[in-house]
Design a protein around this motif. Structure first.
Motif, PDB file in Angstrom:
ATOM      1  N   LEU A  68      -5.846   0.770  -1.187  1.00  0.00           N
ATOM      2  CA  LEU A  68      -5.798  -0.256  -0.143  1.00  0.00           C
ATOM      3  C   LEU A  68      -6.354  -1.584  -0.653  1.00  0.00           C
ATOM      4  O   LEU A  68      -5.788  -2.654  -0.395  1.00  0.00           O
ATOM      5  CB  LEU A  68      -6.579   0.210   1.081  1.00  0.00           C
ATOM      6  CG  LEU A  68      -6.581  -0.730   2.288  1.00  0.00           C
ATOM      7  CD1 LEU A  68      -5.155  -0.979   2.771  1.00  0.00           C
ATOM      8  CD2 LEU A  68      -7.432  -0.151   3.419  1.00  0.00           C
ATOM      9  N   VAL A  69      -7.449  -1.525  -1.400  1.00  0.00           N
ATOM     10  CA  VAL A  69      -8.025  -2.748  -1.973  1.00  0.00           C
ATOM     11  C   VAL A  69      -7.061  -3.381  -2.964  1.00  0.00           C
ATOM     12  O   VAL A  69      -6.891  -4.608  -2.995  1.00  0.00           O
ATOM     13  CB  VAL A  69      -9.380  -2.434  -2.643  1.00  0.00           C
ATOM     14  CG1 VAL A  69      -9.895  -3.647  -3.403  1.00  0.00           C
ATOM     15  CG2 VAL A  69     -10.400  -1.999  -1.605  1.00  0.00           C
ATOM     16  N   VAL A  70      -6.417  -2.569  -3.781  1.00  0.00           N
ATOM     17  CA  VAL A  70      -5.438  -3.091  -4.750  1.00  0.00           C
ATOM     18  C   VAL A  70      -4.261  -3.732  -4.024  1.00  0.00           C
ATOM     19  O   VAL A  70      -3.743  -4.777  -4.456  1.00  0.00           O
ATOM     20  CB  VAL A  70      -4.963  -1.960  -5.682  1.00  0.00           C
ATOM     21  CG1 VAL A  70      -3.801  -2.432  -6.553  1.00  0.00           C
ATOM     22  CG2 VAL A  70      -6.104  -1.477  -6.550  1.00  0.00           C
ATOM     23  N   PHE A  94       0.776   6.561  -6.364  1.00  0.00           N
ATOM     24  CA  PHE A  94       0.092   6.427  -7.652  1.00  0.00           C
ATOM     25  C   PHE A  94      -1.411   6.245  -7.466  1.00  0.00           C
ATOM     26  O   PHE A  94      -2.089   5.724  -8.356  1.00  0.00           O
ATOM     27  CB  PHE A  94       0.661   5.237  -8.428  1.00  0.00           C
ATOM     28  CG  PHE A  94       2.164   5.248  -8.537  1.00  0.00           C
ATOM     29  CD1 PHE A  94       2.790   6.009  -9.511  1.00  0.00           C
ATOM     30  CD2 PHE A  94       2.946   4.509  -7.663  1.00  0.00           C
ATOM     31  CE1 PHE A  94       4.172   6.027  -9.622  1.00  0.00           C
ATOM     32  CE2 PHE A  94       4.321   4.512  -7.761  1.00  0.00           C
ATOM     33  CZ  PHE A  94       4.940   5.283  -8.742  1.00  0.00           C
ATOM     34  N   ALA A  95      -1.945   6.663  -6.314  1.00  0.00           N
ATOM     35  CA  ALA A  95      -3.354   6.427  -5.992  1.00  0.00           C
ATOM     36  C   ALA A  95      -4.284   7.039  -7.039  1.00  0.00           C
ATOM     37  O   ALA A  95      -5.245   6.401  -7.495  1.00  0.00           O
ATOM     38  CB  ALA A  95      -3.673   6.976  -4.599  1.00  0.00           C
ATOM     39  N   PRO A 110     -12.481  13.153  -2.775  1.00  0.00           N
ATOM     40  CA  PRO A 110     -11.279  13.165  -3.619  1.00  0.00           C
ATOM     41  C   PRO A 110     -10.076  12.518  -2.957  1.00  0.00           C
ATOM     42  O   PRO A 110      -9.160  12.055  -3.661  1.00  0.00           O
ATOM     43  CB  PRO A 110     -11.040  14.666  -3.855  1.00  0.00           C
ATOM     44  CG  PRO A 110     -12.377  15.289  -3.703  1.00  0.00           C
ATOM     45  CD  PRO A 110     -13.061  14.507  -2.629  1.00  0.00           C
ATOM     46  N   PHE A 111     -10.052  12.479  -1.625  1.00  0.00           N
ATOM     47  CA  PHE A 111      -8.956  11.798  -0.922  1.00  0.00           C
ATOM     48  C   PHE A 111      -9.313  10.352  -0.602  1.00  0.00           C
ATOM     49  O   PHE A 111      -8.499   9.441  -0.810  1.00  0.00           O
ATOM     50  CB  PHE A 111      -8.630  12.544   0.372  1.00  0.00           C
ATOM     51  CG  PHE A 111      -7.749  11.759   1.313  1.00  0.00           C
ATOM     52  CD1 PHE A 111      -6.391  11.616   1.059  1.00  0.00           C
ATOM     53  CD2 PHE A 111      -8.289  11.139   2.435  1.00  0.00           C
ATOM     54  CE1 PHE A 111      -5.582  10.879   1.918  1.00  0.00           C
ATOM     55  CE2 PHE A 111      -7.486  10.406   3.294  1.00  0.00           C
ATOM     56  CZ  PHE A 111      -6.131  10.276   3.037  1.00  0.00           C
ATOM     57  N   LEU A 112     -10.532  10.132  -0.088  1.00  0.00           N
ATOM     58  CA  LEU A 112     -10.892   8.806   0.415  1.00  0.00           C
ATOM     59  C   LEU A 112     -11.087   7.777  -0.698  1.00  0.00           C
ATOM     60  O   LEU A 112     -10.740   6.610  -0.529  1.00  0.00           O
ATOM     61  CB  LEU A 112     -12.164   8.901   1.258  1.00  0.00           C
ATOM     62  CG  LEU A 112     -12.033   9.621   2.599  1.00  0.00           C
ATOM     63  CD1 LEU A 112     -13.370   9.659   3.325  1.00  0.00           C
ATOM     64  CD2 LEU A 112     -10.981   8.937   3.471  1.00  0.00           C
ATOM     65  N   ALA A 113     -11.629   8.182  -1.833  1.00  0.00           N
ATOM     66  CA  ALA A 113     -11.884   7.212  -2.903  1.00  0.00           C
ATOM     67  C   ALA A 113     -10.582   6.606  -3.439  1.00  0.00           C
ATOM     68  O   ALA A 113     -10.443   5.379  -3.501  1.00  0.00           O
ATOM     69  CB  ALA A 113     -12.703   7.860  -4.019  1.00  0.00           C
ATOM     70  N   PRO A 114      -9.582   7.404  -3.844  1.00  0.00           N
ATOM     71  CA  PRO A 114      -8.304   6.797  -4.262  1.00  0.00           C
ATOM     72  C   PRO A 114      -7.607   6.039  -3.137  1.00  0.00           C
ATOM     73  O   PRO A 114      -6.966   5.012  -3.376  1.00  0.00           O
ATOM     74  CB  PRO A 114      -7.471   8.004  -4.717  1.00  0.00           C
ATOM     75  CG  PRO A 114      -8.467   9.050  -5.056  1.00  0.00           C
ATOM     76  CD  PRO A 114      -9.584   8.867  -4.082  1.00  0.00           C
ATOM     77  N   PHE A 115      -7.721   6.540  -1.900  1.00  0.00           N
ATOM     78  CA  PHE A 115      -7.119   5.863  -0.757  1.00  0.00           C
ATOM     79  C   PHE A 115      -7.723   4.474  -0.585  1.00  0.00           C
ATOM     80  O   PHE A 115      -7.001   3.477  -0.423  1.00  0.00           O
ATOM     81  CB  PHE A 115      -7.345   6.707   0.503  1.00  0.00           C
ATOM     82  CG  PHE A 115      -6.757   6.117   1.759  1.00  0.00           C
ATOM     83  CD1 PHE A 115      -5.477   6.461   2.174  1.00  0.00           C
ATOM     84  CD2 PHE A 115      -7.476   5.208   2.526  1.00  0.00           C
ATOM     85  CE1 PHE A 115      -4.929   5.910   3.322  1.00  0.00           C
ATOM     86  CE2 PHE A 115      -6.942   4.662   3.674  1.00  0.00           C
ATOM     87  CZ  PHE A 115      -5.670   5.007   4.079  1.00  0.00           C
ATOM     88  N   PHE A 157       0.824  -1.209   0.000  1.00  0.00           N
ATOM     89  CA  PHE A 157       0.000   0.000   0.000  1.00  0.00           C
ATOM     90  C   PHE A 157       0.861   1.264   0.000  1.00  0.00           C
ATOM     91  O   PHE A 157       0.605   2.202  -0.762  1.00  0.00           O
ATOM     92  CB  PHE A 157      -0.924  -0.003   1.220  1.00  0.00           C
ATOM     93  CG  PHE A 157      -1.650   1.290   1.441  1.00  0.00           C
ATOM     94  CD1 PHE A 157      -2.729   1.629   0.649  1.00  0.00           C
ATOM     95  CD2 PHE A 157      -1.243   2.174   2.429  1.00  0.00           C
ATOM     96  CE1 PHE A 157      -3.395   2.834   0.835  1.00  0.00           C
ATOM     97  CE2 PHE A 157      -1.891   3.367   2.623  1.00  0.00           C
ATOM     98  CZ  PHE A 157      -2.976   3.701   1.824  1.00  0.00           C
ATOM     99  N   LEU A 158       1.889   1.285   0.835  1.00  0.00           N
ATOM    100  CA  LEU A 158       2.763   2.454   0.891  1.00  0.00           C
ATOM    101  C   LEU A 158       3.494   2.668  -0.426  1.00  0.00           C
ATOM    102  O   LEU A 158       3.733   3.804  -0.846  1.00  0.00           O
ATOM    103  CB  LEU A 158       3.765   2.305   2.039  1.00  0.00           C
ATOM    104  CG  LEU A 158       3.165   2.335   3.455  1.00  0.00           C
ATOM    105  CD1 LEU A 158       4.242   2.056   4.494  1.00  0.00           C
ATOM    106  CD2 LEU A 158       2.477   3.661   3.727  1.00  0.00           C
TER     107      LEU A 158
END
Length: 261
Positions: free
Chosen positions: A84-86, A45-46, A75-80, A39-40
């Protein structure tokens, strides 16, 4: 009167349980660390990852259209959330390896020979289901959705709602592609037979469409895109189950002939 149990015997019985719990905790920590490390590494590249996942919809929107965020933190939480799922998605082989290392000492040799191909196949099938959803289902589905609405209605999808929608489909198709493994295990374990499953084909077809109705949006296209592959994978499971049973029967016949004087 029942004799009291020796405290030393009780401590010896508890020792293996404590050792197993310690090993389980160690395996879980390693799995969590692997997810966090990935994740880190991906977080920078989120936004690019989100753009890649949104591409099937964005490619069908009119020129100049864009997705919107109806919540302040979206805009922050959706890519975050997607990153995490990826990370979990990528770490699945390592996580399953940790699970395998924990349970392997308690398996027989024949069970180990069967478990390893099943683990590899289950991971590959889950990835294949997600890839099928992205490259086949999404373009057809979004094309249907964007072209069937009124002409004076602009499609402006919320990024968080879109993410929840595609993650649901990724999971649904990933799990659906595990059907050959489940079918094979049912046949191999003796819980059912190839003949019994073959006779239940009409019910399986109906069940596939019911599951497709529950796991996908309420339209015939998305339901069919999930139900048809599910049924075909069910047939693949029956085929492999029949082949394995035939091979086991041939091996039993050879053992019987070798035992005869």
């Amino acid at each position: 009167m029942t004799a009291s149990r020796d405290p030393q015997d009780k401590d010896q019985a508890q020792a293996p349980l404590i050792e197993h719990l310690i090993e389980l905790r160690s395996r879980l920590i390693r799995a969590v660390i692997a997810v966090l490390v990935i994740f880190l590494g991906l977080y920078a590249f989120a936004n690019d990852i989100y753009s890649f996942v949104a591409q099937p919809l964005m490619a069908l929107l009119p020129e100049g259209s864009q997705m919107i965020a109806t919540e302040v933190a979206s805009p922050f939480l959706a890519p975050f959330k997607l990153t995490l799922v990826v990370a979990v998605f990528i770490a699945v082989p390592f996580v399953l390896h940790q699970a395998w290392a924990f349970i392997a000492p308690g398996l027989y040799d024949n069970e180990k020979r069967l478990a390893i191909p099943l683990l590899v196949s289950s991971v590959a099938l889950f990835y294949a289901g997600a890839a099928f959803a992205y490259y086949v289902v999404f373009p057809l589905l979004f094309q249907f959705f964007t072209q069937t609405g009124p002409e004076d209605v602009a499609v402006m999808t919320d990024i968080n709602q879109y993410l929840n929608f595609v993650l649901k489909l990724f999971f649904a198709f990933g799990v659906a592609f595990e059907i050959p493994i489940a079918t094979f295990l049912l046949i191999y374990s003796g819980a059912t037979t190839v003949e019994s499953l073959s006779k239940k084909r009409p019910y399986i077809v109906l069940g596939c469409f019911v599951i497709g109705m529950l796991l996908t949006p309420p339209d015939v296209i998305s339901q069919s895109l999930l139900a048809v592959p599910m049924y075909l994978l069910y047939e693949v499971g029956i085929l492999f189950g029949r082949l394995v049973k035939r091979k086991s029967a041939e091996e039993d016949d050879e053992d019987t002939e070798s035992d005869e004087p």
